[in-house]
Structure formats: C-alpha cells, structure tokens
Design an enzyme around this catalytic site. Sequence first.
Site, PDB file in Angstrom:
ATOM      1  CD  GLU A  50      34.780  37.865  33.956  1.00 26.16           C
ATOM      2  OE1 GLU A  50      35.590  36.943  34.182  1.00 26.16           O
ATOM      3  OE2 GLU A  50      35.002  38.756  33.116  1.00 26.16           O
TER       4      GLU A  50
ATOM      5  CG  HIS B 250      43.886  43.990  29.306  1.00 28.56           C
ATOM      6  ND1 HIS B 250      42.944  44.910  29.708  1.00 28.56           N
ATOM      7  CD2 HIS B 250      43.265  42.778  29.366  1.00 28.56           C
ATOM      8  CE1 HIS B 250      41.799  44.294  29.986  1.00 28.56           C
ATOM      9  NE2 HIS B 250      41.964  42.997  29.787  1.00 28.56           N
TER      10      HIS B 250
END
Length: 394
Positions: A245, A376
Amino acid sequence: MLAIYNSASVCAYLEPLRCDLRLQPDLAAIMAKSRNWDELQHVWTEWRRQTGQKMRDPFEQMVRLSNQASKMNNFTDTAEYWSFPFESTDLFKDLENSWDEVKPLYEQLLTYVRRRLREFYGPERISRQAPLPAHILGNMWAQSWTNIFDITQPYPGQTFLDVTPEMLKQGYTPVDLFRLAEDFFVSMNMSALPLEFWQGSILEEPIDRIVLCQPSAWDFCNRRDFRIKMCTQVNMKDLITAHHEMAHIYYFMQYKNQPKVFRDGANPAFHEAVGEAIGLSVGTPKHLQALGLMPATGYRSKNLVDINYLYKMALDKVVFLPFALVMDKWRSDVFSGKVDKGQYNCHWHLLSEQYQGIKPPVLRSEIDFDPGSKYHIPANIPYVSLKYLEVMRQ
Ligand code: X8Z
Ligand code: ZN
C-alpha cells in the site's frame, strides 16, 4: 451493493445465536485456520448467502448502466472500455496466451495439493480427479492457498521464513508496520511522508464504526494529502501488504507535480506491479534480517527449506493467476452480453472449474450470485489489471 457487502455478517457454525461474524477478521480467520470440513462449508455458503445472493438485481442494473455509459463514450461496452488502457487488440487473448505458459506448472501444483488434501481429509472427500472443493483451500475465494501450507508442505519441520511470532514478541503495533514501510522508501532516497498521511490514514480497524477493510491507498490530488485505509493486523502478511500500500503512496508522491491528467500509473496494472515488486523484496531473508526480525544467522539456504519456501510462494503467486483471470473473464463475458442474467452464477462456476480447477462445496443455482461474494465485484473495480499482469511480469 457495497452497503450489502460491508454490513454482511454470518452466524457461527452450530451457534445460531452468535451471528456477528464479519469477513475481517472472523471469517477470514476461520477459512485460514479451521480444518473442520463442515464448519468451512458453513462459512463458505453463508458468506455467499449474506452477500452475493442479495446483489443479483442491483448487479444486473449496474451492468446495464455501465454499458450505457461506455457506449456514450464511444466504446462497444464496458468490457471494451476496461481493456482500452492496455492498448491491446485483444486483451483476453493476450492473457489466455500467457496463462497457457503457466498452466502446466499450475496443474502440477494442483495435483500435488490434491494428493496432500486427500491424505488429510480422506479419499471419500477428495477424489483423485475431480476439481478441488473450493472451501478447504484456506481462503474465502480460493485466491491464495498459503493458509493450507501447514497441512500440505513438502518437508514438514523444515522451518522457513515466517516472522509473525518474532513481530509479536517484539511488540509491533500496526503503525510500526507503516513506519517500517516509510523507512524502506526513505532508504531509497525518497522523502518522508507528509504529516497529513499520519493524520488522515486509517491503519487499524476503528472500534466505533464499520469500515470497508479491503486495503486501499488514496491520492487526494492536492499534492499533500495521501492516505491508506487498512485494518492492519500484526503479522508477516500484513507487513508485506503495508509495504504494497505504501508503494501506491510513494508512486502518488512521485507524480504529484505532474498536471492532473498525468497523475496516474503508466497503465492500470502498473501501480500494483510496483507494490508487488516491493513486497517481494520485503519478504527476503536479507531484508528481514536487516529489520531485526530474523537473526543474522537464522536463515541458511538449504534445499528442503528453500523448496518449502518456494512452494509457499507458489501457493500465493501461481494460484492467484487463474483466480484473477476468472474475475475479469467473467465480467468481460457479462458486459459484452455473451452471458445473460439467467447464467451469471453458472458461468462463474464454469470458469472457476476451467481455470482454477475448483468446484463449490454444495449445489449452486441461479438464486445464488457467488461472484458478488468478492469485494471487487460489488465495488466494480477491474481486477485482472490490478493483479494478474503484475504477477505475470514478475
Ligand atoms: O485489491 C488488492 C490490493 C489493492 S491495493 C489490496 N488485492 C487483491 C485482493 O485483495 O483481492 C491484493 C491482493 C489481490
Ligand atoms: Zn495495490
């Protein structure tokens, strides 16, 4: 759809009055650690009942609207719109070709895992030939099988790199993982993070409200404010994800002075590729020794240890490829109209069997909508671009 996904909870196995189990951390931990066939089947089925099954109609509506928007932008449909940034005449043909190269390795891996699971669960549950039951692979969607490493490792007892116990012993906190990630980038001559990062990021699951725990990194587009949202736990997997990240954040910071139109990855897979490449270096013995998480003499490369280590990597990286392919091949078939609402779920399982070699543990029907159990899909975030290409590149 995201409201459904985000508020979903499931009752504990054989405890109909304890119904507050959430995906993170409860269900993910059960899928990872439980070896109870019926409990795993319960969690697998219930999660899909509480998520996907409730999304069939809104998903179909979203497909219609999204296709309409794509048409208004001069694309045939959203499948074409999503492939556009890759500048390929046929993205799925390219993906299929690269998958064909990896498939022999995947088939060997699957066959090996099937044999070990057959020894573990018994021949009455795992047949010699049938696809693998999707619920016993250590992950809600069977997208990574590293959590069944313990029961399938080639050389039991040949310890390898898992620094989780050491992290816990040293009293690491979630914030520490991000400090380490920042140090990693600073050590490559990049700047320290702006104050806004530490003020605005959510690095632990808040106790007073529900947040979406899917890790993400955000560019607020004002050249100062960059944030991560992650329900971090102190373990090796999250140490690597924290660096992944953070790689997004550093990428944002590298192009922050470009005009807005250029503040993006070179293509939709590139951001993720940078994060994954960084993740690979973080997990090496050399780096873990540098962090003091592994004694300088604690890792000696030995054949059996190395094979165990490489096997675990394969359970993550190789296993992920067909999953990612299914995610977006399915959506491409849906957006292009090749598959209509009456076949959504059937088509999903056809592809899962064809590419991943897995099958659902219980009978499914078109009342179910199993793709909707993966973040997703309701979030409508392209996936293959996220992950597939980047792993292929490595
Ligand atoms: O979505 C992600 C990242 C995006 S920054 C956290 N990943 C995929 C997933 O969670 O399914 C990483 C692994 C694959
Ligand atoms: Zn990412």
